[in-house]
Design a protein around this motif. Structure first.
Motif, PDB file in Angstrom:
ATOM      1  N   GLN A 117      -5.201  -7.145  -7.772  1.00 44.47           N
ATOM      2  CA  GLN A 117      -3.866  -7.328  -7.179  1.00 44.47           C
ATOM      3  C   GLN A 117      -2.750  -7.649  -8.171  1.00 44.47           C
ATOM      4  O   GLN A 117      -1.585  -7.537  -7.827  1.00 44.47           O
ATOM      5  N   ILE A 118      -3.098  -8.095  -9.385  1.00 46.30           N
ATOM      6  CA  ILE A 118      -2.013  -8.550 -10.276  1.00 46.30           C
ATOM      7  C   ILE A 118      -1.923  -7.758 -11.577  1.00 46.30           C
ATOM      8  O   ILE A 118      -1.319  -8.189 -12.554  1.00 46.30           O
ATOM      9  N   GLY A 119      -2.551  -6.577 -11.564  1.00 48.20           N
ATOM     10  CA  GLY A 119      -2.395  -5.694 -12.725  1.00 48.20           C
ATOM     11  C   GLY A 119      -3.223  -6.106 -13.921  1.00 48.20           C
ATOM     12  O   GLY A 119      -2.907  -5.718 -15.054  1.00 48.20           O
ATOM     13  N   GLY A 178       0.794  -1.228   0.000  1.00 52.22           N
ATOM     14  CA  GLY A 178       0.000   0.000   0.000  1.00 52.22           C
ATOM     15  C   GLY A 178       0.825   1.277   0.000  1.00 52.22           C
ATOM     16  O   GLY A 178       0.278   2.348  -0.247  1.00 52.22           O
ATOM     17  N   TYR A 179       2.114   1.182   0.267  1.00 45.73           N
ATOM     18  CA  TYR A 179       2.947   2.398   0.340  1.00 45.73           C
ATOM     19  C   TYR A 179       4.017   2.478  -0.733  1.00 45.73           C
ATOM     20  O   TYR A 179       4.770   3.437  -0.780  1.00 45.73           O
ATOM     21  N   VAL A 180       4.124   1.459  -1.587  1.00 43.73           N
ATOM     22  CA  VAL A 180       5.193   1.485  -2.594  1.00 43.73           C
ATOM     23  C   VAL A 180       4.854   2.515  -3.669  1.00 43.73           C
ATOM     24  O   VAL A 180       3.791   2.445  -4.269  1.00 43.73           O
ATOM     25  N   PRO A 181       5.767   3.470  -3.910  1.00 43.78           N
ATOM     26  CA  PRO A 181       5.408   4.553  -4.829  1.00 43.78           C
ATOM     27  C   PRO A 181       5.570   4.235  -6.317  1.00 43.78           C
ATOM     28  O   PRO A 181       4.996   4.929  -7.150  1.00 43.78           O
ATOM     29  N   GLY A 191      -0.645  -6.240  -5.421  1.00 42.13           N
ATOM     30  CA  GLY A 191      -0.795  -6.641  -4.023  1.00 42.13           C
ATOM     31  C   GLY A 191      -2.071  -6.100  -3.406  1.00 42.13           C
ATOM     32  O   GLY A 191      -2.808  -5.326  -4.015  1.00 42.13           O
ATOM     33  N   PRO A 192      -2.334  -6.534  -2.149  1.00 42.00           N
ATOM     34  CA  PRO A 192      -3.528  -6.060  -1.438  1.00 42.00           C
ATOM     35  C   PRO A 192      -3.444  -4.552  -1.183  1.00 42.00           C
ATOM     36  O   PRO A 192      -2.355  -3.987  -1.078  1.00 42.00           O
ATOM     37  N   MET A 193      -4.627  -3.929  -1.086  1.00 39.58           N
ATOM     38  CA  MET A 193      -4.688  -2.476  -0.900  1.00 39.58           C
ATOM     39  C   MET A 193      -5.120  -2.131   0.518  1.00 39.58           C
ATOM     40  O   MET A 193      -5.804  -2.908   1.174  1.00 39.58           O
ATOM     41  N   LEU A 194      -4.742  -0.931   0.949  1.00 39.39           N
ATOM     42  CA  LEU A 194      -5.112  -0.471   2.290  1.00 39.39           C
ATOM     43  C   LEU A 194      -6.611  -0.232   2.382  1.00 39.39           C
ATOM     44  O   LEU A 194      -7.206  -0.383   3.443  1.00 39.39           O
ATOM     45  N   THR A 195      -7.236   0.176   1.266  1.00 40.52           N
ATOM     46  CA  THR A 195      -8.686   0.426   1.260  1.00 40.52           C
ATOM     47  C   THR A 195      -9.300  -0.115  -0.028  1.00 40.52           C
ATOM     48  O   THR A 195      -8.670  -0.078  -1.084  1.00 40.52           O
ATOM     49  N   GLY A 196     -10.531  -0.604   0.091  1.00 41.79           N
ATOM     50  CA  GLY A 196     -11.286  -1.041  -1.086  1.00 41.79           C
ATOM     51  C   GLY A 196     -10.748  -2.317  -1.711  1.00 41.79           C
ATOM     52  O   GLY A 196      -9.751  -2.864  -1.264  1.00 41.79           O
ATOM     53  N   SER A 218       8.331  -2.134  -9.850  1.00 47.40           N
ATOM     54  CA  SER A 218       9.609  -2.820  -9.648  1.00 47.40           C
ATOM     55  C   SER A 218      10.377  -2.830 -10.967  1.00 47.40           C
ATOM     56  O   SER A 218       9.790  -2.864 -12.047  1.00 47.40           O
ATOM     57  N   ALA A 219      11.702  -2.798 -10.858  1.00 48.85           N
ATOM     58  CA  ALA A 219      12.555  -2.816 -12.058  1.00 48.85           C
ATOM     59  C   ALA A 219      12.733  -4.262 -12.489  1.00 48.85           C
ATOM     60  O   ALA A 219      13.805  -4.848 -12.335  1.00 48.85           O
ATOM     61  N   GLN A 220      11.682  -4.877 -12.971  1.00 53.05           N
ATOM     62  CA  GLN A 220      11.689  -6.293 -13.358  1.00 53.05           C
ATOM     63  C   GLN A 220      10.923  -6.450 -14.667  1.00 53.05           C
ATOM     64  O   GLN A 220      10.194  -5.558 -15.073  1.00 53.05           O
ATOM     65  N   THR A 221      11.080  -7.627 -15.275  1.00 49.94           N
ATOM     66  CA  THR A 221      10.241  -7.954 -16.432  1.00 49.94           C
ATOM     67  C   THR A 221       8.799  -8.048 -15.959  1.00 49.94           C
ATOM     68  O   THR A 221       8.528  -8.558 -14.876  1.00 49.94           O
ATOM     69  N   ALA A 222       7.896  -7.571 -16.800  1.00 56.75           N
ATOM     70  CA  ALA A 222       6.485  -7.566 -16.400  1.00 56.75           C
ATOM     71  C   ALA A 222       5.973  -8.986 -16.188  1.00 56.75           C
ATOM     72  O   ALA A 222       6.218  -9.870 -17.011  1.00 56.75           O
ATOM     73  N   ALA A 223       5.305  -9.199 -15.054  1.00 57.59           N
ATOM     74  CA  ALA A 223       4.695 -10.504 -14.767  1.00 57.59           C
ATOM     75  C   ALA A 223       3.617 -10.336 -13.713  1.00 57.59           C
ATOM     76  O   ALA A 223       3.749  -9.528 -12.791  1.00 57.59           O
ATOM     77  N   ALA A 224       2.554 -11.125 -13.886  1.00 60.57           N
ATOM     78  CA  ALA A 224       1.489 -11.177 -12.875  1.00 60.57           C
ATOM     79  C   ALA A 224       1.694 -12.456 -12.082  1.00 60.57           C
ATOM     80  O   ALA A 224       1.752 -13.537 -12.665  1.00 60.57           O
ATOM     81  N   TYR A 225       1.841 -12.332 -10.762  1.00 59.10           N
ATOM     82  CA  TYR A 225       2.065 -13.512  -9.914  1.00 59.10           C
ATOM     83  C   TYR A 225       0.873 -13.750  -9.008  1.00 59.10           C
ATOM     84  O   TYR A 225       0.422 -12.841  -8.313  1.00 59.10           O
ATOM     85  N   GLY A 226       0.374 -14.983  -9.018  1.00 58.07           N
ATOM     86  CA  GLY A 226      -0.728 -15.327  -8.127  1.00 58.07           C
ATOM     87  C   GLY A 226      -2.070 -15.127  -8.805  1.00 58.07           C
ATOM     88  O   GLY A 226      -2.185 -15.118 -10.035  1.00 58.07           O
ATOM     89  N   SER A 227      -3.093 -14.935  -7.954  1.00 52.57           N
ATOM     90  CA  SER A 227      -4.461 -14.800  -8.470  1.00 52.57           C
ATOM     91  C   SER A 227      -4.935 -13.366  -8.267  1.00 52.57           C
ATOM     92  O   SER A 227      -4.303 -12.588  -7.563  1.00 52.57           O
ATOM     93  N   TYR A 228      -6.074 -13.062  -8.875  1.00 53.42           N
ATOM     94  CA  TYR A 228      -6.584 -11.691  -8.878  1.00 53.42           C
ATOM     95  C   TYR A 228      -6.759 -11.129  -7.467  1.00 53.42           C
ATOM     96  O   TYR A 228      -6.630  -9.928  -7.255  1.00 53.42           O
ATOM     97  N   SER A 229      -7.030 -12.020  -6.502  1.00 56.00           N
ATOM     98  CA  SER A 229      -7.276 -11.557  -5.131  1.00 56.00           C
ATOM     99  C   SER A 229      -6.174 -11.955  -4.156  1.00 56.00           C
ATOM    100  O   SER A 229      -6.331 -11.816  -2.936  1.00 56.00           O
ATOM    101  N   LYS A 230      -5.074 -12.476  -4.692  1.00 59.45           N
ATOM    102  CA  LYS A 230      -3.962 -12.871  -3.827  1.00 59.45           C
ATOM    103  C   LYS A 230      -2.715 -12.937  -4.687  1.00 59.45           C
ATOM    104  O   LYS A 230      -2.332 -14.013  -5.158  1.00 59.45           O
ATOM    105  N   GLY A 231      -2.093 -11.801  -4.934  1.00 62.57           N
ATOM    106  CA  GLY A 231      -0.935 -11.802  -5.827  1.00 62.57           C
ATOM    107  C   GLY A 231      -0.265 -10.451  -5.882  1.00 62.57           C
ATOM    108  O   GLY A 231      -0.526  -9.565  -5.042  1.00 62.57           O
ATOM    109  N   CYS A 232       0.595 -10.294  -6.862  1.00 66.76           N
ATOM    110  CA  CYS A 232       1.330  -9.039  -7.026  1.00 66.76           C
ATOM    111  C   CYS A 232       1.743  -8.870  -8.476  1.00 66.76           C
ATOM    112  O   CYS A 232       1.550  -9.766  -9.295  1.00 66.76           O
ATOM    113  N   LEU A 233       2.336  -7.736  -8.753  1.00 74.25           N
ATOM    114  CA  LEU A 233       2.663  -7.350 -10.126  1.00 74.25           C
ATOM    115  C   LEU A 233       4.130  -6.927 -10.222  1.00 74.25           C
ATOM    116  O   LEU A 233       4.555  -6.016  -9.523  1.00 74.25           O
ATOM    117  N   ALA A 234       4.881  -7.609 -11.091  1.00 74.96           N
ATOM    118  CA  ALA A 234       6.268  -7.205 -11.352  1.00 74.96           C
ATOM    119  C   ALA A 234       6.302  -6.350 -12.616  1.00 74.96           C
ATOM    120  O   ALA A 234       5.512  -6.569 -13.535  1.00 74.96           O
TER     121      ALA A 234
END
Ligand SMILES: [Zn+2]
Length: 284
Positions: free
Chosen positions: A120-122, A29-32, A110-115, A35-51
């Protein structure tokens, strides 16, 4: 100023990897930035993150990102490309000069602070039901302007704001091959079931859901060849019109309340996310 402070806080917090029991939204929730990585979606829509997330331009020739202060105009490059495609189509549709784009994902997903439980995976985006009058809104206007609700009777029906043009943009989105499903309130789906002519295959992707009367929510399939991205099961075969009708019946004639105490949904901690998500946070 707040951004600078948060960035500083974020840089300091990068020094050590997050513990497995850290609540994930407190980090993501605080990352501005992405990430300096190749684009990738990790995990599922409600439990994951975005590179390697890509930021949607705040203004394009056929769209504007809304609520810029939330910093949620980030997505997998496939999502950014989809938004550009849909907005171009919209600009050629009667009634739509383009689109106003609501929340996508945080810079690293990733998960959000609100709403939002998902986004979660872009690969999720909310598109406003309000057709743009103009595409030169200032940042302040984008904070304060509201979309319009399309529903009547708690979502059982559309209201008088709903137009054929709304069906046409939902149809254009559903026909896009990258799209897995679209969430909208039940009354809208039932209305489209009545009004759709010709080939109705696209209706299958339009799924009734709670809320979603100020915007519709488009969810893309996992990008081609992306390992670690978990697709949702495809919608059941058929146009889904009967299922939408039963949602409407449940709204109009609610089943008796279920009084078993509800356990609150537990917070997502780092250990719940795919392993790659720690590296996504750690990346520059
Ligand atoms: Zn959404």
């Amino acid at each position: 100023m707040l951004r600078i402070f948060l960035s500083l806080f974020f840089c300091l917090s990068l020094a050590a990897p997050a513990a497995a029991d850290t609540i994930a939204k407190e980090l993501f929730g605080y990352v501005p930035d992405a990430s300096a990585q190749t684009a990738a979606a990790y995990g599922s829509y409600s439990k994951g993150c975005l590179a390697g997330g890509e930021q949607l331009a705040e203004t394009g020739s056929t769209w504007q990102s809304m609520r810029l202060s939330r910093n949620r105009n980030w997505g997998h490059p496939d999502l950014v490309a989809f938004i550009e495609r849909l907005s171009k189509k919209a600009s050629r549709l009667k009634g739509w000069g383009g689109i106003y784009v609501g929340d996508m994902s945080q810079p690293r997903g990733g998960p959000m602070l609100t709403g939002h439980a998902s986004h979660q995976i872009g690969l999720d985006v909310d598109i406003w039901m309000l057709p743009p009058d103009r595409l030169n809104l200032s940042a302040r206007e984008r904070e304060n302007l509201s979309s319009i609700s399309m529903r009547r009777d708690r979502g059982a029906y559309v209201n008088s704001k709903w137009t054929r043009q709304h069906m046409n943009i939902l149809k254009a989105a559903a026909k896009d091959k990258a799209v897995a499903r679209i969430f909208v309130f039940p009354g809208a789906k039932v209305q489209m079931c009545k009004d759709a002519k010709g080939n109705r295959d696209w209706l299958r992707k339009i799924r009734p859901w709670w809320g979603h009367h100020f915007h519709f929510h488009v969810r893309l399939n996992c990008p081609e060849g992306s390992k670690g991205c978990v697709n949702q099961a495809p919608p059941p075969p058929g146009d889904g019109c009967e299922a939408a009708e039963s949602w409407v019946q449940d709204i109009l004639f609610p089943p008796p309340p279920d009084n078993t105490p509800r356990t609150p949904r537990p917070e997502i901690v780092m250990a719940d996310l795919p392993n790659q998500c720690a590296a996504v946070l750690q990346s520059r």
